[in-house]
Design a protein around this motif. Structure first.
Motif, PDB file in Angstrom:
ATOM      1  N   LEU A  92      -7.720  -4.808  -6.454  1.00 45.88           N
ATOM      2  CA  LEU A  92      -8.813  -5.094  -5.515  1.00 45.88           C
ATOM      3  C   LEU A  92      -9.157  -3.885  -4.641  1.00 45.88           C
ATOM      4  N   GLY A  93      -8.324  -2.843  -4.724  1.00 47.79           N
ATOM      5  CA  GLY A  93      -8.631  -1.610  -3.997  1.00 47.79           C
ATOM      6  C   GLY A  93      -8.066  -1.505  -2.599  1.00 47.79           C
ATOM      7  N   VAL A  94      -6.983  -2.256  -2.308  1.00 48.11           N
ATOM      8  CA  VAL A  94      -6.340  -2.127  -0.990  1.00 48.11           C
ATOM      9  C   VAL A  94      -5.790  -0.704  -0.860  1.00 48.11           C
ATOM     10  N   LYS A  95      -6.082  -0.064   0.295  1.00 50.00           N
ATOM     11  CA  LYS A  95      -5.749   1.359   0.459  1.00 50.00           C
ATOM     12  C   LYS A  95      -4.245   1.623   0.374  1.00 50.00           C
ATOM     13  N   LYS A  96      -3.449   0.815   1.092  1.00 49.95           N
ATOM     14  CA  LYS A  96      -2.000   1.060   1.097  1.00 49.95           C
ATOM     15  C   LYS A  96      -1.254  -0.258   0.987  1.00 49.95           C
ATOM     16  N   VAL A  97      -0.329  -0.310   0.043  1.00 47.96           N
ATOM     17  CA  VAL A  97       0.467  -1.521  -0.175  1.00 47.96           C
ATOM     18  C   VAL A  97       1.951  -1.145  -0.097  1.00 47.96           C
ATOM     19  N   THR A  98       2.656  -1.761   0.851  1.00 55.21           N
ATOM     20  CA  THR A  98       4.102  -1.591   0.984  1.00 55.21           C
ATOM     21  C   THR A  98       4.762  -2.882   0.511  1.00 55.21           C
ATOM     22  N   VAL A  99       5.780  -2.772  -0.337  1.00 57.23           N
ATOM     23  CA  VAL A  99       6.382  -3.973  -0.927  1.00 57.23           C
ATOM     24  C   VAL A  99       7.890  -3.980  -0.725  1.00 57.23           C
ATOM     25  N   LYS A 100       8.403  -5.153  -0.387  1.00 58.23           N
ATOM     26  CA  LYS A 100       9.850  -5.353  -0.282  1.00 58.23           C
ATOM     27  C   LYS A 100      10.421  -5.522  -1.687  1.00 58.23           C
ATOM     28  N   ALA A 101      11.438  -4.717  -2.007  1.00 58.22           N
ATOM     29  CA  ALA A 101      12.106  -4.834  -3.309  1.00 58.22           C
ATOM     30  C   ALA A 101      13.426  -5.573  -3.147  1.00 58.22           C
ATOM     31  N   THR A 102      13.726  -6.416  -4.117  1.00 53.42           N
ATOM     32  CA  THR A 102      14.973  -7.178  -4.099  1.00 53.42           C
ATOM     33  C   THR A 102      16.113  -6.387  -4.734  1.00 53.42           C
ATOM     34  N   ASN A 103      15.774  -5.593  -5.745  1.00 52.71           N
ATOM     35  CA  ASN A 103      16.791  -4.780  -6.429  1.00 52.71           C
ATOM     36  C   ASN A 103      16.131  -3.554  -7.049  1.00 52.71           C
ATOM     37  N   ASP A 104      16.919  -2.707  -7.705  1.00 49.69           N
ATOM     38  CA  ASP A 104      16.398  -1.452  -8.260  1.00 49.69           C
ATOM     39  C   ASP A 104      15.395  -1.689  -9.388  1.00 49.69           C
ATOM     40  N   TYR A 105      15.638  -2.716 -10.188  1.00 46.77           N
ATOM     41  CA  TYR A 105      14.703  -3.037 -11.282  1.00 46.77           C
ATOM     42  C   TYR A 105      13.344  -3.435 -10.698  1.00 46.77           C
ATOM     43  N   HIS A 106      13.368  -4.270  -9.686  1.00 45.36           N
ATOM     44  CA  HIS A 106      12.152  -4.710  -9.003  1.00 45.36           C
ATOM     45  C   HIS A 106      11.393  -3.492  -8.469  1.00 45.36           C
ATOM     46  N   LYS A 108      11.507  -0.394  -9.540  1.00 45.66           N
ATOM     47  CA  LYS A 108      10.963   0.395 -10.650  1.00 45.66           C
ATOM     48  C   LYS A 108       9.635  -0.189 -11.139  1.00 45.66           C
ATOM     49  N   VAL A 109       9.590  -1.515 -11.268  1.00 44.20           N
ATOM     50  CA  VAL A 109       8.360  -2.174 -11.717  1.00 44.20           C
ATOM     51  C   VAL A 109       7.253  -1.999 -10.675  1.00 44.20           C
ATOM     52  N   LEU A 110       7.589  -2.181  -9.412  1.00 48.29           N
ATOM     53  CA  LEU A 110       6.594  -2.053  -8.334  1.00 48.29           C
ATOM     54  C   LEU A 110       5.962  -0.664  -8.323  1.00 48.29           C
ATOM     55  N   LYS A 111       6.785   0.350  -8.522  1.00 51.59           N
ATOM     56  CA  LYS A 111       6.258   1.722  -8.529  1.00 51.59           C
ATOM     57  C   LYS A 111       5.347   1.955  -9.730  1.00 51.59           C
ATOM     58  N   LYS A 112       5.699   1.353 -10.856  1.00 48.62           N
ATOM     59  CA  LYS A 112       4.878   1.525 -12.067  1.00 48.62           C
ATOM     60  C   LYS A 112       3.506   0.884 -11.926  1.00 48.62           C
ATOM     61  N   ILE A 113       3.431  -0.207 -11.154  1.00 49.72           N
ATOM     62  CA  ILE A 113       2.135  -0.895 -11.038  1.00 49.72           C
ATOM     63  C   ILE A 113       1.344  -0.416  -9.819  1.00 49.72           C
ATOM     64  N   GLY A 114       1.861   0.614  -9.141  1.00 52.33           N
ATOM     65  CA  GLY A 114       1.038   1.262  -8.119  1.00 52.33           C
ATOM     66  C   GLY A 114       1.364   0.987  -6.667  1.00 52.33           C
ATOM     67  N   ALA A 115       2.506   0.349  -6.371  1.00 53.70           N
ATOM     68  CA  ALA A 115       2.884   0.149  -4.968  1.00 53.70           C
ATOM     69  C   ALA A 115       2.994   1.512  -4.291  1.00 53.70           C
ATOM     70  N   ASP A 116       2.406   1.643  -3.096  1.00 57.65           N
ATOM     71  CA  ASP A 116       2.417   2.933  -2.395  1.00 57.65           C
ATOM     72  C   ASP A 116       3.767   3.226  -1.754  1.00 57.65           C
ATOM     73  N   GLN A 117       4.438   2.174  -1.309  1.00 56.62           N
ATOM     74  CA  GLN A 117       5.742   2.345  -0.663  1.00 56.62           C
ATOM     75  C   GLN A 117       6.596   1.130  -1.010  1.00 56.62           C
ATOM     76  N   VAL A 118       7.854   1.382  -1.366  1.00 59.51           N
ATOM     77  CA  VAL A 118       8.784   0.286  -1.662  1.00 59.51           C
ATOM     78  C   VAL A 118       9.932   0.382  -0.662  1.00 59.51           C
ATOM     79  N   VAL A 119      10.257  -0.740  -0.033  1.00 60.68           N
ATOM     80  CA  VAL A 119      11.334  -0.733   0.969  1.00 60.68           C
ATOM     81  C   VAL A 119      12.406  -1.742   0.588  1.00 60.68           C
ATOM     82  N   HIS A 120      13.617  -1.427   1.010  1.00 57.16           N
ATOM     83  CA  HIS A 120      14.750  -2.335   0.858  1.00 57.16           C
ATOM     84  C   HIS A 120      15.172  -2.731   2.269  1.00 57.16           C
ATOM     85  N   PRO A 121      14.822  -3.918   2.727  1.00 54.72           N
ATOM     86  CA  PRO A 121      15.119  -4.311   4.109  1.00 54.72           C
ATOM     87  C   PRO A 121      16.596  -4.228   4.463  1.00 54.72           C
ATOM     88  N   GLU A 122      17.454  -4.364   3.460  1.00 62.46           N
ATOM     89  CA  GLU A 122      18.888  -4.260   3.727  1.00 62.46           C
ATOM     90  C   GLU A 122      19.238  -2.855   4.205  1.00 62.46           C
TER      91      GLU A 122
END
Length: 221
Positions: A92-106, A108-122
């Motif tokens: 949809l063209g959102v400028k910046k998307v930050t996503v919470k990752a549950t694990n390393d596999y998650h 990896k997938v998020l980065k491949k589909i274009g997430a701008d920033q991935v965080v691990h809240p832990e």
């Protein structure tokens, strides 16, 4: 400075802390979850709180999500929903998307589909992340206590060419510049006559309210 608008999708522990922290920073926050009870909890904290299934593109379009500067996907218990929501947001063209990752596999997938920033809240504090995404100048934020922090701030043109004594930061703001990073050089315990240059990284220690005042008056462009 233009007023930024944020959206937080998923109001679990991490998403909820993000909504509170962003609201404390004084920015507009839209809180979204498919659980009515969670949405009701944040109705008086967020600027707006809505019930919605964010894996449905039509729902996100109806919320005008593409107009938001930054969307945080904090869906924790459903990796598929997290991935699908992220994919739709980027399409949809959102400028910046930050996503919470549950694990390393998650992640990896998020980065491949274009997430701008991935965080691990832990590994990252919600408050620290919120502060970093709101301010253009803050590089890092380390909470020392409920009210005191060490912050790395990029010096803007407003500070360029001034000495520490010119700025009188300690007297005016009650904070201390404990070091200045300039390229590979680090000036520890800078002297009053040391000159600040645009792009220097100032390592500042003090009360959160005083650091915020300093950012707003002298740093933000």
């Amino acid at each position: 400075m233009n007023r930024k608008e944020f959206a937080v999708i998923g109001l679990g522990r991490f998403g909820g802390s993000m909504v509170k922290a962003l609201s404390d920073e004084g920015v507009e926050v839209l809180a979204i979850d498919n659980d009515v009870e969670k949405v009701n909890q944040f109705a008086h904290i967020a600027s707006h709180a809505v019930v919605g299934d964010t894996t449905d593109e039509a729902v996100l379009k109806s919320l005008g999500i593409r107009n938001f500067d930054h969307v945080i996907v904090a869906i924790g218990d459903n990796i598929q929903a997290s991935i699908l929501t992220t994919l739709i947001l980027k399409e949809l063209g959102v400028k910046k998307v930050t996503v919470k990752a549950t694990n390393d596999y998650h992640e990896k997938v998020l980065k491949k589909i274009g997430a701008d920033q991935v965080v691990h809240p832990e590994r990252d504090m919600g408050r620290r992340i919120a502060h970093n995404i709101v301010s253009n100048n803050v590089l890092d934020y380390l909470e020392l206590s409920d009210e005191h922090s060490i912050v790395e701030i990029v010096a803007s043109r407003r500070l360029d060419g001034f000495t520490l004594i010119d700025l009188d930061i300690r007297a005016k703001y009650g904070i201390n510049i404990v070091a200045i990073k300039r390229g590979r050089e680090i000036i520890v315990s800078p002297q009053a006559t040391d000159v600040i240059l645009k792009g220097d990284i100032l390592i500042v220690i003090g009360a959160d309210k005083d650091i915020n005042r300093f950012e707003k008056k002298l740093v933000e462009e």
